[in-house]
Scaffold this active site. Sequence first.
Site, mmCIF file in Angstrom:
data_model
loop_
_atom_site.group_PDB
_atom_site.id
_atom_site.type_symbol
_atom_site.label_atom_id
_atom_site.label_comp_id
_atom_site.label_asym_id
_atom_site.label_seq_id
_atom_site.Cartn_x
_atom_site.Cartn_y
_atom_site.Cartn_z
ATOM 1 N N ARG A 86 -11.389 -0.775 14.909
ATOM 2 C CA ARG A 86 -11.341 0.568 13.461
ATOM 3 C C ARG A 86 -11.194 -0.174 11.764
ATOM 4 O O ARG A 86 -12.432 0.449 11.707
ATOM 5 C CB ARG A 86 -9.011 0.619 13.331
ATOM 6 C CG ARG A 86 -8.724 1.345 12.016
ATOM 7 C CD ARG A 86 -7.209 1.354 12.100
ATOM 8 N NE ARG A 86 -6.497 0.246 11.678
ATOM 9 C CZ ARG A 86 -5.013 -0.076 11.274
ATOM 10 N NH1 ARG A 86 -4.707 0.989 11.595
ATOM 11 N NH2 ARG A 86 -5.114 -1.427 10.328
ATOM 12 N N LYS A 107 0.737 -1.236 0.162
ATOM 13 C CA LYS A 107 0.500 0.011 0.087
ATOM 14 C C LYS A 107 0.701 1.171 -0.027
ATOM 15 O O LYS A 107 1.928 0.762 0.406
ATOM 16 C CB LYS A 107 -0.637 -0.075 1.213
ATOM 17 C CG LYS A 107 -0.672 -0.442 2.366
ATOM 18 C CD LYS A 107 -1.369 -0.538 3.703
ATOM 19 C CE LYS A 107 -1.196 -0.876 4.644
ATOM 20 N NZ LYS A 107 -1.543 -1.188 5.928
ATOM 21 N N TYR A 114 15.975 30.175 9.830
ATOM 22 C CA TYR A 114 14.862 30.648 9.506
ATOM 23 C C TYR A 114 14.732 30.591 11.740
ATOM 24 O O TYR A 114 15.349 29.679 12.123
ATOM 25 C CB TYR A 114 14.171 29.645 9.361
ATOM 26 C CG TYR A 114 13.781 30.224 7.825
ATOM 27 C CD1 TYR A 114 13.503 31.178 7.588
ATOM 28 C CD2 TYR A 114 13.423 28.737 6.948
ATOM 29 C CE1 TYR A 114 12.409 31.238 6.076
ATOM 30 C CE2 TYR A 114 13.064 29.067 5.231
ATOM 31 C CZ TYR A 114 12.756 30.405 4.935
ATOM 32 O OH TYR A 114 12.732 30.430 4.049
ATOM 33 N N MET A 132 12.388 24.244 3.619
ATOM 34 C CA MET A 132 11.398 23.533 2.340
ATOM 35 C C MET A 132 11.893 22.166 1.559
ATOM 36 O O MET A 132 12.107 21.392 1.584
ATOM 37 C CB MET A 132 10.040 24.612 2.071
ATOM 38 C CG MET A 132 9.462 23.511 0.911
ATOM 39 S SD MET A 132 8.479 24.559 -0.175
ATOM 40 C CE MET A 132 7.612 25.631 1.425
HETATM 41 C C1 LIG Z 1 -0.632 -2.190 6.689
HETATM 42 C C2 LIG Z 1 -1.032 -3.208 7.196
HETATM 43 C C3 LIG Z 1 0.205 -4.494 7.334
HETATM 44 C C4 LIG Z 1 1.522 -4.789 7.419
HETATM 45 O O1 LIG Z 1 1.435 -3.988 7.865
HETATM 46 P P1 LIG Z 1 3.873 -4.546 8.875
HETATM 47 O O2 LIG Z 1 4.063 -3.349 9.741
HETATM 48 O O3 LIG Z 1 3.508 -2.600 7.147
HETATM 49 O O4 LIG Z 1 3.882 -5.149 8.583
HETATM 50 C C5 LIG Z 1 -1.399 -6.065 7.067
HETATM 51 N N1 LIG Z 1 -1.594 -5.888 7.800
HETATM 52 C C6 LIG Z 1 -3.036 -4.341 7.603
HETATM 53 C C7 LIG Z 1 -4.344 -4.629 7.796
HETATM 54 C C8 LIG Z 1 -2.855 -3.933 7.259
HETATM 55 O O5 LIG Z 1 -3.781 -2.721 7.530
#
Ligand SMILES: *Cc1c(COP(=O)(O)O)cnc(C)c1O
Length: 369
Positions: A140, A42, A262, A310
């Site tokens: 969640r 992702k 800055y 930046m």
């Molecule tokens: C992001 C995610 C993972 C991967 O988690 P890592 O800690 O990056 O290995 C696995 N399962 C779900 C449901 C996630 O949201």
Amino acid sequence: MVDETGPSCASSVLTIDLGALKRNYRLISSHAGTSECAAVVKADGYGLGIGPMLNALRDAGCATFFVATLDEAIALRTLQQGPVIYYLNGLMPGEADICRTHSIRPTLNDPGQIERWAEYCATGREALPAAVHIDTGMSRLGLTPHETAALAAAPDQLQKFDFALLLSHLACGDTPDHPMNAQQRDSFAGAAEALPPTTRSLAASSGVFLGPAWHFDMVRAGVSLYGVSPQPGRPNPMEQVIHLQGKIVQTRDVDTPQTVGYGAAHRFEGPTKVATVAAGYADGYPRSLGDQGVAYIGNRAAPVIGRVSMDLITLDISSAPDAKPGEMVDLIGPHNDLDSVAESAGTIGYELLTRLGHRYRRCYIETTA
Ligand SMILES: *Cc1c(COP(=O)(O)O)cnc(C)c1O
């Protein structure tokens, strides 16, 4: 093999080692024993580029991929027809047709989503695959324990589609002694018993290292593949995948009394050699590293002085006074790895990785072990 992307005149360079990525995949896979090791790609492959991550992980033997959104799943499917692709955020209204068209497996996160997929499959007389996510402690995504029990008591909707995966997610996998790890494992195992049999998946990167009792049939490795430690505070078993180098664009000798950057936030205590480097918070170098970060020139430390701008940072290079404009400094490298830089910035490797900017030249290399 070197493959380069990004702006052609970029002064800073992000090197991504696909060889290290593959070795990390194989390491997690071997820890997972007989369980399948799926890869989580992702957020554009945790910021490193979904295409190169997909190809390298496929080469390493990975057959199943997880992303967060349907758009990410479509992007992945457009790149390759072969792999199994799940998206995690849930089946929203109007998405079922898109899933079927692209052979994408949705995750069903509530009873309404289960019903939506079941009805879609029943109408089309096609039992398409999907995952069901049950919540065992994250609050969640996923069915609540009550909804899971109701589904177990009346599982008829599950017969209308291919119930290909049961998943849940650990809240405290990176804290091995946390009592929630055993509680979640037990609730997950209990729910899996009560539901029709299918592939079961609980562990992400950290969960893999809790031991075989957490592996079930499939583990879902994300951040560890990209080099972040799955066991914070312990020696990192993963290889570093990224090396971030910033180019020195100017140097100067400073005498007291003077300040840098800055807010005049840093005042020199004595004569200092300063290098200005072409990377800033717009490139994902956290602003919280002002007066906190440390870059390296070879093995010599060059602390960040003053605020992160930046597009630029300023370093005290008194330890390497001969460094010249055009030379590279390690912003994330062998002496300051992803986890240590993230910790200095008050964040975690996940955030540092996924915020890496797009002004770097990105060099994909493949080292051999
Ligand atoms: C992001 C995610 C993972 C991967 O988690 P890592 O800690 O990056 O290995 C696995 N399962 C779900 C449901 C996630 O949201």
